[in-house]
Design a protein around this motif. Structure first.
Motif, short mmCIF file in Angstrom:
data_model
loop_
_atom_site.label_atom_id
_atom_site.label_comp_id
_atom_site.label_asym_id
_atom_site.label_seq_id
_atom_site.Cartn_x
_atom_site.Cartn_y
_atom_site.Cartn_z
N VAL A 3 0.75 -1.39 -0.09
CA VAL A 3 -0.10 -0.26 0.21
C VAL A 3 1.03 1.76 -0.11
CG1 VAL A 3 -1.69 1.22 1.27
CG2 VAL A 3 -2.06 -1.26 1.13
N ILE A 4 2.22 1.22 0.75
CA ILE A 4 2.72 2.25 1.03
C ILE A 4 3.81 3.14 -0.70
CG2 ILE A 4 4.68 3.48 2.23
CD1 ILE A 4 3.12 2.27 4.96
N TYR A 5 4.15 1.21 -0.46
CA TYR A 5 5.93 2.01 -1.97
C TYR A 5 4.56 0.92 -2.88
CZ TYR A 5 8.36 1.44 2.40
OH TYR A 5 9.20 1.87 3.45
N CYS A 6 3.90 0.39 -3.25
CA CYS A 6 3.81 0.02 -4.66
C CYS A 6 2.10 1.17 -5.34
CB CYS A 6 2.62 -1.13 -4.72
SG CYS A 6 4.38 -2.32 -4.09
N LEU A 7 1.43 1.31 -4.04
CA LEU A 7 -0.27 2.29 -4.63
C LEU A 7 0.50 3.86 -4.17
CD1 LEU A 7 -2.81 0.24 -3.16
CD2 LEU A 7 -1.47 0.20 -5.36
N GLY A 8 1.48 4.05 -3.22
CA GLY A 8 1.48 5.37 -2.83
C GLY A 8 0.73 5.87 -2.16
N LYS A 9 0.16 4.99 -1.13
CA LYS A 9 -0.29 5.52 -0.02
C LYS A 9 0.46 5.94 1.30
CE LYS A 9 -4.23 4.84 -2.91
NZ LYS A 9 -4.89 6.16 -3.32
N PRO A 47 -5.96 3.39 -12.57
CA PRO A 47 -5.78 4.12 -10.95
C PRO A 47 -7.76 3.91 -10.18
CG PRO A 47 -6.61 5.44 -13.24
CD PRO A 47 -5.82 4.50 -13.52
N VAL A 48 -7.80 3.41 -9.39
CA VAL A 48 -9.13 2.78 -8.43
C VAL A 48 -9.20 3.16 -7.51
CG1 VAL A 48 -9.37 0.76 -7.20
CG2 VAL A 48 -7.95 0.37 -9.29
N PRO A 49 -10.60 3.71 -7.93
CA PRO A 49 -11.51 4.61 -6.34
C PRO A 49 -11.34 3.98 -5.55
CG PRO A 49 -12.64 4.27 -9.20
CD PRO A 49 -11.75 4.07 -8.50
N ASP A 50 -10.67 4.68 -4.59
CA ASP A 50 -11.05 4.22 -2.74
C ASP A 50 -11.83 3.58 -2.20
OD1 ASP A 50 -8.79 5.16 -2.41
OD2 ASP A 50 -8.98 7.18 -1.12
N MET A 51 -13.74 4.03 -2.97
CA MET A 51 -14.15 2.93 -2.78
C MET A 51 -14.60 1.49 -2.91
SD MET A 51 -16.69 5.08 -0.82
CE MET A 51 -17.97 3.77 -0.67
N VAL A 52 -13.98 1.75 -4.43
CA VAL A 52 -13.79 0.29 -5.15
C VAL A 52 -12.63 -0.61 -3.90
CG1 VAL A 52 -12.60 -0.80 -7.20
CG2 VAL A 52 -14.60 1.08 -7.30
N PHE A 53 -11.46 -0.23 -3.15
CA PHE A 53 -10.24 -1.13 -2.36
C PHE A 53 -11.45 -1.04 -1.44
CE2 PHE A 53 -7.27 1.04 -4.13
CZ PHE A 53 -6.29 -0.65 -5.37
N PHE A 54 -12.43 0.01 -0.68
CA PHE A 54 -12.95 -0.76 1.03
C PHE A 54 -14.07 -2.48 0.02
CE2 PHE A 54 -12.48 4.19 1.73
CZ PHE A 54 -11.65 3.12 3.32
N GLY A 55 -15.13 -2.02 -0.55
CA GLY A 55 -15.02 -2.82 -1.15
C GLY A 55 -14.70 -4.31 -1.25
N LEU A 56 -12.92 -4.09 -2.08
CA LEU A 56 -12.49 -5.58 -2.14
C LEU A 56 -12.05 -5.49 -0.84
CD1 LEU A 56 -11.10 -6.37 -4.79
CD2 LEU A 56 -9.00 -5.68 -4.16
N PHE A 57 -12.08 -5.33 0.12
CA PHE A 57 -11.64 -5.90 1.39
C PHE A 57 -12.01 -5.94 2.35
CE2 PHE A 57 -7.85 -3.18 0.68
CZ PHE A 57 -6.82 -4.55 0.31
N ILE A 58 -13.97 -5.95 2.05
CA ILE A 58 -15.00 -5.97 2.41
C ILE A 58 -15.11 -7.61 2.06
CG2 ILE A 58 -17.71 -6.68 2.81
CD1 ILE A 58 -17.71 -3.25 2.17
N VAL A 113 15.07 -0.72 0.74
CA VAL A 113 15.90 -0.57 1.63
C VAL A 113 15.22 0.08 3.15
CG1 VAL A 113 17.34 2.22 1.61
CG2 VAL A 113 17.36 0.99 -0.54
N LYS A 114 15.44 -0.20 4.03
CA LYS A 114 14.77 0.64 5.58
C LYS A 114 14.42 2.61 5.63
CE LYS A 114 18.60 0.84 8.94
NZ LYS A 114 19.25 0.62 9.77
N GLY A 115 13.23 2.36 5.98
CA GLY A 115 12.89 3.72 6.54
C GLY A 115 13.32 4.76 5.12
N ASN A 116 12.91 3.89 4.00
CA ASN A 116 13.29 4.96 2.62
C ASN A 116 11.64 5.01 1.67
OD1 ASN A 116 14.09 6.52 0.25
ND2 ASN A 116 15.51 4.90 -0.49
N GLY A 117 11.71 6.42 1.92
CA GLY A 117 10.51 6.50 1.05
C GLY A 117 9.91 6.39 0.04
N ILE A 118 11.26 5.62 -1.03
CA ILE A 118 11.09 5.75 -2.53
C ILE A 118 12.06 4.34 -2.64
CG2 ILE A 118 11.51 6.58 -4.97
CD1 ILE A 118 11.03 8.95 -4.26
#
Length: 515
Positions: free
Chosen positions: A272-278, A339-350, A415-420
């Motif tokens: 989520v953090i590194y691949c999707l940029g969230k 690009p996927v709307p957040d609501m689609v992700f919410f439905g997916l994780f339900i 790389v630990k602690g790296n944002g990218i």
């Protein structure tokens, strides 16, 4: 005097029993979702150092857990066991020790501190979960009541998982998204919850320590005393558990399914953090939705098994198919950059949460019936050994899986602690989370077909055990019952209940008539 197994298990008792899975589900949901990230982001550990902590601690615990099962099977012979129960004594002892959990989440410590604190939690979990997991089989032999106990405990497990991913997100609203105190406060809050939960289970449960064998024939195992002999018998008992066919198949389903979810959980935050940029708040939000959906999802699978009479194997395949869809979606989203709307992700994780509920609930529901199958072969009740083997096999494989994840990410240039992260690390994250999880689930999917334990076959099994306990003869068993016994035990009917299979499974046995 009412025997323990003759007491009825209503939803009140089931809740008192199941609340301990706030610890079983919640503690390790927090660890699975946040601890690797916490170690590598705030504690100065490399990803390989952090993953080695999981591996070392779980290997050591995997050795000690079956010892715990063996101890609880025999603890009733001691004064403490007779007074407090051979299983429940360890729940009472463990309740105040739950505050050790808060020590996991301190920053600015060295590698050996984090290894020691994590090891203490793994050992504490064995001291709680191994004896506790045997209680469902001891408290009742009714299919519906055992399913109720398993279902309610899984609801608490899912509730614990929901709280595990949502409470940190809630605390982040006050402490900030990048504040390590978020995790420290989370650990302290959950330590209090776990302490109360384990104490409640100790107060609300019972065990079958007062039930004496009623059968007229029994397997008398000639065993010597002494530490060396006890270790030898422990090893023999562990090995013998795999001679039961249903348990072998069950272990494959259980290990592959749960390890798949552990692999998914270990790298999901990175995805989520590194691949999707969230950010971490998105991890908490989506995980919270999935964890919350798992609560009614568990109840839905309870109804599928108990009301609609769906077989455990069929229900598992339904859960696996849903998760395959989720994995395929996440794989496609990354590689197509759609690009996927957040609501689609919410439905997916339900959907993922509901399917995951079935994946977790059904194997643990199945587990409580394994000692009955074993009894048909050995004429003994060995709940502790099976609980120990469950913990040993799972934690051994999970330790290997987590270590492999760390090695793969390290090799891929994480790389630990790296944002990218470099592209190679991103590919490794996606492949581990989707393909790695899918392969393990595919193994479980295949094994569900030869697994034949159902409500109907369990009734046949219990009826035959009762008949043999009353002195029924082997030659009077009908053909359908013989087939069921072979499908469940893996042995011909004439080999079980004091026959050749009993001697092979138990060891040195003297089958004699009890007057």
């Amino acid at each position: 005097m009412i025997k323990p197994t003759e007491r009825r298990v209503g939803y009140g008792v089931a809740m008192g029993y199941g609340v301990t899975d706030l610890f079983g589900g919640g503690a390790f949901a927090i660890i699975g979702t946040w601890l690797l990230f916490f170690y590598t982001t705030y504690c100065g550990l490399t990803v390989l150092e952090a993953s080695s902590i999981f591996a070392i601690a779980r290997v050591i615990d995997a050795i000690l857990s079956p010892i715990m099962g063996y101890i609880t099977d025999n603890f009733g012979n001691t004064w403490l066991g007779r007074k407090f129960g051979r299983r429940r004594f360890f729940l009472l002892l463990s309740s105040p020790l739950m505050f050790l959990y808060a020590l996991l989440w301190l920053t600015d410590m060295n590698y050996w501190y984090y290894l020691g604190t994590y090891l203490s939690i793994e050992l504490l979990s064995a001291m709680v979960l191994v004896p506790w997991e045997t209680l469902a089989a001891e408290m009742t032999n009714r299919y519906e009541e055992r399913s109720r106990l398993a279902g309610v405990r899984m609801i608490f497990s899912q509730l614990g998982g929901f709280l595990a991913v949502s409470v940190p997100g809630l605390i982040m609203q006050f402490t900030g998204k990048d504040n390590p105190f978020t995790y420290t406060l989370t650990g302290l809050i959950f330590s209090c919850v776990f302490c109360l939960a384990v104490f409640t289970t100790w107060r609300c449960t019972w065990e079958a320590k007062d039930v004496q064998p009623e059968h007229k024939f029994k397997a008398e195992v000639q065993r010597s005393s002494g530490l060396f002999n006890h270790l030898k018998y422990l090893i023999l008992d562990l090995i013998s558990s795999f001679r039961i066919r249903a348990f072998r198949l069950h272990i494959i389903i259980y290990i592959a399914s749960f390890t798949a979810m552990d692999v998914f959980g270990a790298v999901f935050t990175y995805y989520v953090i590194y691949c999707l940029g969230k950010d971490a708040a998105a991890v908490s939000a989506w995980s919270s939705v999935g964890a919350f959906a798992a609560i009614p999802g568990t109840y839905a699978f309870m109804m599928l098994l108990n009301k609609l009479n769906l077989t455990p194997s069929s229900a598992l395949r339904l859960a696996y198919s849903s998760i395959f869809f989720v994995l395929a979606f996440l794989f496609i989203v990354y590689y197509t950059k759609t690009p996927v709307p957040d609501m689609v992700f919410f439905g997916l994780f339900i959907l993922n949460g509901v399917a995951r509920a079935g994946l977790i609930y059904i194997p643990w529901n199945i587990y409580s019936f394994i000692p009955d199958i074993d009894e048909m072969v050995t004429q003994q009740r060995r709940e502790g050994i099976f609980a120990g083997v469950m913990v040993l096999t799972r934690k051994s494989t999970v330790a290997i899986a987590i270590l492999i994840i760390g090695m793969v990410l390290e090799e891929a240039g994480f790389v630990k602690g790296n944002g990218i992260q470099p592209e190679s690390a991103l590919y490794a994250i996606v492949t581990l989370m989707t393909l790695g999880t899918a392969v393990l689930l595919a193994i479980s999917f295949y094994v569900t077909y030869p697994f034949k334990l159902t409500r109907e076959t369990h009734k046949v099994l219990l009826k035959e055990i009762a008949r043999r306990k009353l002195g029924g003869k082997a030659e009077d068993c009908d053909a359908p019952t013989r087939l069921v016994i072979k499908q469940l035990t893996g042995y011909e009917y004439d080999e079980v209940w004091g026959g050749e299979a009993t001697r092979r499974v138990v060891g040195q046995v003297n089958c004699s008539r009890v007057e």
